[in-house]
Scaffold this active site. Sequence first.
Site, PDB file in Angstrom:
ATOM      1  N   ASN A  69      -1.195  12.219   8.475  1.00 57.23           N
ATOM      2  CA  ASN A  69      -1.576  11.204   9.469  1.00 57.23           C
ATOM      3  C   ASN A  69      -3.050  10.864   9.424  1.00 57.23           C
ATOM      4  O   ASN A  69      -3.593  10.283  10.378  1.00 57.23           O
ATOM      5  CB  ASN A  69      -1.218  11.700  10.878  1.00 57.23           C
ATOM      6  N   LYS A  91       1.440  -3.422   8.797  1.00 66.43           N
ATOM      7  CA  LYS A  91       2.554  -2.469   8.790  1.00 66.43           C
ATOM      8  C   LYS A  91       3.769  -3.194   9.340  1.00 66.43           C
ATOM      9  O   LYS A  91       3.730  -3.729  10.452  1.00 66.43           O
ATOM     10  CB  LYS A  91       2.218  -1.238   9.632  1.00 66.43           C
ATOM     11  N   ASP A 148      -0.080  15.165  16.889  1.00 68.92           N
ATOM     12  CA  ASP A 148       0.533  15.167  15.553  1.00 68.92           C
ATOM     13  C   ASP A 148      -0.533  15.147  14.459  1.00 68.92           C
ATOM     14  O   ASP A 148      -0.428  14.413  13.483  1.00 68.92           O
ATOM     15  CB  ASP A 148       1.480  13.966  15.410  1.00 68.92           C
ATOM     16  N   LEU A 189       0.837  -1.205   0.000  1.00 68.15           N
ATOM     17  CA  LEU A 189       0.000   0.000   0.000  1.00 68.15           C
ATOM     18  C   LEU A 189       0.866   1.248   0.000  1.00 68.15           C
ATOM     19  O   LEU A 189       0.400   2.356  -0.232  1.00 68.15           O
ATOM     20  CB  LEU A 189      -0.919  -0.014   1.215  1.00 68.15           C
ATOM     21  N   LYS A 244      -2.135  16.149  11.287  1.00 70.60           N
ATOM     22  CA  LYS A 244      -1.767  16.785  10.018  1.00 70.60           C
ATOM     23  C   LYS A 244      -2.249  15.865   8.902  1.00 70.60           C
ATOM     24  O   LYS A 244      -2.495  14.671   9.159  1.00 70.60           O
ATOM     25  CB  LYS A 244      -0.251  17.025   9.931  1.00 70.60           C
ATOM     26  N   PHE A 246       8.913   3.730   9.079  1.00 68.43           N
ATOM     27  CA  PHE A 246       9.928   2.726   9.428  1.00 68.43           C
ATOM     28  C   PHE A 246       9.692   1.379   8.771  1.00 68.43           C
ATOM     29  O   PHE A 246      10.036   0.349   9.296  1.00 68.43           O
ATOM     30  CB  PHE A 246       9.989   2.554  10.960  1.00 68.43           C
ATOM     31  N   GLY A 247       9.025   1.419   7.604  1.00 65.26           N
ATOM     32  CA  GLY A 247       8.815   0.136   6.931  1.00 65.26           C
ATOM     33  C   GLY A 247       7.646   0.235   5.964  1.00 65.26           C
ATOM     34  O   GLY A 247       7.035   1.289   5.810  1.00 65.26           O
ATOM     35  N   ARG A 248       7.338  -0.883   5.361  1.00 64.02           N
ATOM     36  CA  ARG A 248       6.298  -0.882   4.336  1.00 64.02           C
ATOM     37  C   ARG A 248       4.957  -1.354   4.900  1.00 64.02           C
ATOM     38  O   ARG A 248       4.911  -1.949   5.960  1.00 64.02           O
ATOM     39  CB  ARG A 248       6.728  -1.797   3.184  1.00 64.02           C
ATOM     40  N   LYS A 298       4.843   3.120   1.621  1.00 62.27           N
ATOM     41  CA  LYS A 298       5.927   3.078   2.604  1.00 62.27           C
ATOM     42  C   LYS A 298       5.568   3.949   3.797  1.00 62.27           C
ATOM     43  O   LYS A 298       5.117   5.085   3.627  1.00 62.27           O
ATOM     44  CB  LYS A 298       7.229   3.641   1.982  1.00 62.27           C
ATOM     45  N   GLY A 299       5.714   3.411   4.998  1.00 66.51           N
ATOM     46  CA  GLY A 299       5.525   4.242   6.189  1.00 66.51           C
ATOM     47  C   GLY A 299       6.888   4.769   6.601  1.00 66.51           C
ATOM     48  O   GLY A 299       7.864   4.622   5.871  1.00 66.51           O
ATOM     49  N   THR A 301       7.769  18.656   9.869  1.00 66.87           N
ATOM     50  CA  THR A 301       7.297  20.015   9.701  1.00 66.87           C
ATOM     51  C   THR A 301       6.955  20.694  11.034  1.00 66.87           C
ATOM     52  O   THR A 301       6.499  20.064  11.974  1.00 66.87           O
ATOM     53  CB  THR A 301       6.025  20.027   8.817  1.00 66.87           C
ATOM     54  N   ASP A 318      -1.629   6.893  13.170  1.00 69.82           N
ATOM     55  CA  ASP A 318      -0.282   7.255  13.609  1.00 69.82           C
ATOM     56  C   ASP A 318      -0.274   7.929  14.970  1.00 69.82           C
ATOM     57  O   ASP A 318      -0.165   9.151  15.084  1.00 69.82           O
ATOM     58  CB  ASP A 318       0.374   8.188  12.586  1.00 69.82           C
TER      59      ASP A 318
HETATM   60  C1  LIG Z   1      -1.308   7.153   8.589  1.00 66.45           C
HETATM   61  C2  LIG Z   1       0.081   6.705   8.244  1.00 66.45           C
HETATM   62  C3  LIG Z   1       1.101   7.787   8.560  1.00 66.45           C
HETATM   63  N1  LIG Z   1       0.126   6.418   6.828  1.00 66.45           N
HETATM   64  C4  LIG Z   1       0.387   5.168   6.420  1.00 66.45           C
HETATM   65  O1  LIG Z   1       0.574   4.275   7.200  1.00 66.45           O
HETATM   66  C5  LIG Z   1       0.472   4.984   4.909  1.00 66.45           C
HETATM   67  C6  LIG Z   1       1.809   4.360   4.538  1.00 66.45           C
HETATM   68  C7  LIG Z   1       1.544   3.527   3.363  1.00 66.45           C
HETATM   69  C8  LIG Z   1       0.035   3.306   3.244  1.00 66.45           C
HETATM   70  C9  LIG Z   1      -0.627   4.047   4.377  1.00 66.45           C
HETATM   71  N2  LIG Z   1      -1.120   3.132   5.413  1.00 66.45           N
HETATM   72  C10 LIG Z   1      -2.373   2.582   5.291  1.00 66.45           C
HETATM   73  N3  LIG Z   1      -3.048   2.682   4.120  1.00 66.45           N
HETATM   74  C11 LIG Z   1      -4.279   2.148   4.030  1.00 66.45           C
HETATM   75  N4  LIG Z   1      -4.976   2.232   2.852  1.00 66.45           N
HETATM   76  C12 LIG Z   1      -4.555   2.634   1.607  1.00 66.45           C
HETATM   77  C13 LIG Z   1      -3.305   3.225   1.376  1.00 66.45           C
HETATM   78  C14 LIG Z   1      -2.941   3.624   0.084  1.00 66.45           C
HETATM   79  C15 LIG Z   1      -3.834   3.412  -0.966  1.00 66.45           C
HETATM   80  C16 LIG Z   1      -3.464   3.889  -2.341  1.00 66.45           C
HETATM   81  O2  LIG Z   1      -3.726   5.027  -2.651  1.00 66.45           O
HETATM   82  N5  LIG Z   1      -2.819   3.143  -3.221  1.00 66.45           N
HETATM   83  C17 LIG Z   1      -2.464   1.787  -2.943  1.00 66.45           C
HETATM   84  C18 LIG Z   1      -2.517   3.793  -4.485  1.00 66.45           C
HETATM   85  C19 LIG Z   1      -3.328   3.186  -5.581  1.00 66.45           C
HETATM   86  C20 LIG Z   1      -2.987   3.896  -6.876  1.00 66.45           C
HETATM   87  N6  LIG Z   1      -1.533   3.871  -7.124  1.00 66.45           N
HETATM   88  C21 LIG Z   1      -1.256   4.588  -8.384  1.00 66.45           C
HETATM   89  C22 LIG Z   1      -0.742   4.499  -6.046  1.00 66.45           C
HETATM   90  C23 LIG Z   1      -1.012   3.813  -4.722  1.00 66.45           C
HETATM   91  C24 LIG Z   1      -5.068   2.827  -0.744  1.00 66.45           C
HETATM   92  C25 LIG Z   1      -5.437   2.438   0.546  1.00 66.45           C
HETATM   93  N7  LIG Z   1      -4.907   1.552   5.061  1.00 66.45           N
HETATM   94  C26 LIG Z   1      -4.253   1.404   6.240  1.00 66.45           C
HETATM   95  C27 LIG Z   1      -2.966   1.907   6.382  1.00 66.45           C
HETATM   96  C28 LIG Z   1      -2.246   1.758   7.711  1.00 66.45           C
HETATM   97  F1  LIG Z   1      -2.091   2.958   8.292  1.00 66.45           F
HETATM   98  F2  LIG Z   1      -2.969   0.967   8.505  1.00 66.45           F
HETATM   99  F3  LIG Z   1      -1.033   1.224   7.538  1.00 66.45           F
END
Ligand SMILES: CC(C)NC(=O)[C@H]1CCC[C@H]1Nc1nc(Nc2ccc(C(=O)N(C)C3CCN(C)CC3)cc2)ncc1C(F)(F)F
Length: 280
Positions: A145, A46, A140, A23, A142, A28-30, A25-26, A176, A158
């Site tokens: 998150n 995560k 935090d 989905l 923003k 500290f990991g994917r 990259k966070g 930031t 987060d």
């Molecule tokens: C708050 C925190 C700081 N952020 C994170 O952790 C981030 C770090 C990486 C992903 C995200 N973490 C999560 N993401 C989702 N859902 C999700 C994410 C991305 C897409 C998407 O747009 N694509 C795949 C797109 C589809 C289209 N292509 C072109 C690009 C990627 C669709 C659904 N659910 C739970 C989580 C969680 F949080 F549980 F891990």
Amino acid sequence: GIPPSVQPAREFHLGMFEIGRPLGKGKFGRVYLAKERKTGFVCALKVLHKNELQKNKVEKQLRREIEIQSNLRHPNILRLYGHFHDSKRVFLILEFAGRGELYKILRKAGKFPEPQAAEYIAQMAAALQYLHKKHVIHRDIKPENILVGIHGEIKISDFGWSVHAPSSRRTTMCGTLDYLPPEMLNGTGRHGAEVDLWSLGVLTYEFLVGSAPFEDTPVETQRRIVQCDLKIPSYVSPEAADLIRRLLVLRPEQRIPLEDVPFHPWIQKHCAKLVQPAGQ
Ligand SMILES: CC(C)NC(=O)[C@H]1CCC[C@H]1Nc1nc(Nc2ccc(C(=O)N(C)C3CCN(C)CC3)cc2)ncc1C(F)(F)F
């Protein structure tokens, strides 16, 4: 429900999951889409690398994040269902947010129409009210998150910086300054739950303008925050500007309380299904 003492101990391990597409990259990991084999339950996995966590001295923060987030149950707060680890990695089993990352949606849109922004801010206020009732400060807030669920609802995620109120920050921040309230920039850094009110004001501004209110060089940003040097563009409606000005107040105790936000004219104008004030 069943008292915790007799609840089945939810032991998790990697073999329980079928790993799907990445989905993203966070810090500290994917993060991967995942499905629990037995139940077909879809979640986000995560993966955090222990050596990265040690190098960045964030193990304590992670333990606190897990402890806080696993006890939260709210539609606008991302669920943490459980966690497990192997020799090299820590795995967080998180709720899958179907529409992804809010900051990407905001960057693509530039800025949000007022009805959409008001809907998001109403949901944020409800989530923050729930957190503050549990004496948890997020600290935090923003766009980065915040995730978006399949029905377009927002999910605060987060909790790496969340603490039990009141507090004073001990760990050095990175990233930031845009969202920091004045009280976290002055000497003592002592602060309470009102820090989330300030960030809610910054978030409201950023949703409607497409950039943060005090965005500048780091030195200039700090000056503009502590002076509350705020300019709201004229295309922002007077009601929205009023709510921003009631949140971006230097003195924490003078910021509009969360329970008043759903009754603010700007929210009332755009969010019909909210509870109406008595006598309507
Ligand atoms: C708050 C925190 C700081 N952020 C994170 O952790 C981030 C770090 C990486 C992903 C995200 N973490 C999560 N993401 C989702 N859902 C999700 C994410 C991305 C897409 C998407 O747009 N694509 C795949 C797109 C589809 C289209 N292509 C072109 C690009 C990627 C669709 C659904 N659910 C739970 C989580 C969680 F949080 F549980 F891990």
